[in-house]
Design an enzyme around this catalytic site. Structure first.
Site, PDB file in Angstrom:
ATOM      1  N   GLU A   1       0.928  -0.963  -0.184  1.00  0.00           N
ATOM      2  CA  GLU A   1      -0.539  -0.186  -0.382  1.00  0.00           C
ATOM      3  C   GLU A   1       0.715   1.543  -0.214  1.00  0.00           C
ATOM      4  OE1 GLU A   1      -2.859   0.319   3.395  1.00  0.00           O
ATOM      5  OE2 GLU A   1      -3.564  -2.097   2.635  1.00  0.00           O
TER       6      GLU A   1
ATOM      7  N   HIS B   1      -7.993   1.221   1.642  1.00  0.00           N
ATOM      8  CA  HIS B   1      -7.878   0.761   2.382  1.00  0.00           C
ATOM      9  C   HIS B   1      -8.979   2.610   3.690  1.00  0.00           C
ATOM     10  CE1 HIS B   1      -4.898  -0.305   6.110  1.00  0.00           C
ATOM     11  NE2 HIS B   1      -5.972  -0.022   6.712  1.00  0.00           N
TER      12      HIS B   1
END
Length: 303
Positions: free
Chosen positions: A264, A282
């Protein structure tokens, strides 16, 4: 005696800043400083406390320069962006807010489950493109289906309650779940193999540890029902993305909803572009209520 000084180096709610002030703490709100490693390194020596979210990385190098620092507070569940052993070695207390995001993350998992069950994102894109593909988007009901929850702690237990309210059957795998708590929640406590065998939907709500890393891999997928749908709003790395992608391609897995990824920000993933895969960046904790909750909690704890 001078008031302790706290640096807020990520975006935190104004209410939290006020909490520090109300407690007689000298607070310096610099929400973009966490993104600038060098500027943060130069400034950190002047502060007794550091309040952060995700952008600030409290590395060993930063902590080495933090000569006055006594406490680091992260507004959020994990402390992945803090070198906890290095902090502990220097006598710096590290805090987080494990409960402030729970409802928001649980709701996101439920929302993802619905989105995958009814192919909402793809149907939306198709309809807004002027197509009318009723036959293409055949969904499934969740009523009467079995939801398998891997990890039935703070967030998993809220998901269980919501799912029971939606008239789902719930089975849970969690080594820390007591029989009494399972009965109280109304879930069937099972081992992992039984969960994989029985579940129509599987959702993960566990931290990433040596025991949970890659808990959903090719071997686990082989034990699942054909047509299973997998939701991960917990942590990247719980699911082997390549293996799940293979399961979707060969028709074993009917869909997936992912809010977290191995890397990420995720610029690519084996799951991207596959049919009936819903992805979000997220967002598990991203509601105004949760951000307010965790910010105020961390300010109160640090104060």
């Amino acid at each position: 005696m001078t008031a302790p000084r706290v640096l807020v180096s990520d975006k935190l709610s104004p209410t939290a800043v006020q909490v520090f002030k109300d407690r007689g703490i000298d607070v310096d709100y610099q929400p973009d400083l966490g993104k600038d490693k060098d500027a943060l390194l130069a400034a950190i020596g002047d502060y007794d406390g550091l309040a952060i979210r995700s952008a600030t990385k409290a590395t060993e190098k930063l902590l080495g320069a933090a000569s006055r620092l006594k406490v680091i507070g992260r507004a959020g569940i994990g402390v992945d962006n803090v070198d906890v052993p290095a902090a502990t070695a220097r006598g710096i207390i590290v805090m987080n807010t494990p409960f402030g995001n729970s409802i928001t993350t649980a709701e996101h998992a439920i929302a993802m489950m619905f989105a995958v069950a009814r192919q909402i994102p793809a149907a939306d894109a198709s309809t807004q493109a002027g197509k009318w593909e009723k036959n293409r988007f055949m969904g499934v009901e969740i009523t009467g289906k079995t939801l398998g929850i891997i990890g039935c702690g703070n967030i998993g237990s809220i998901v269980a309650e919501r799912a029971i309210g939606l008239r789902m059957k719930v089975v849970a795998f969690d080594p820390f779940l007591s029989d009494e708590r399972a009965i109280q929640l109304g879930v069937d406590k099972v081992d992992l193999d039984e969960l994989l065998r029985r579940a129509d939907f599987i959702t993960l709500h566990t931290p990433l540890t040596d025991n949970t890393r890659n808990i959903i891999d090719a071997a686990a997928i082989a034990k699942m029902k054909k047509g299973v749908r997998v939701i991960n709003c917990a942590r990247g790395g719980l699911v082997v993305e390549e293996d799940l992608a293979a399961g979707i391609k060969d028709g074993k897995v009917a869909g997936a909803g992912f809010d977290v990824f191995v890397t990420e920000p995720a610029e690519s993933s084996p799951l991207f572009g596959l049919p009936n895969v819903v992805c979000t960046p997220h967002l598990g904790a991203s509601t105004t209520e949760a951000q307010e909750n965790v910010a105020v909690q961390v300010a109160e704890q640090m104060s």
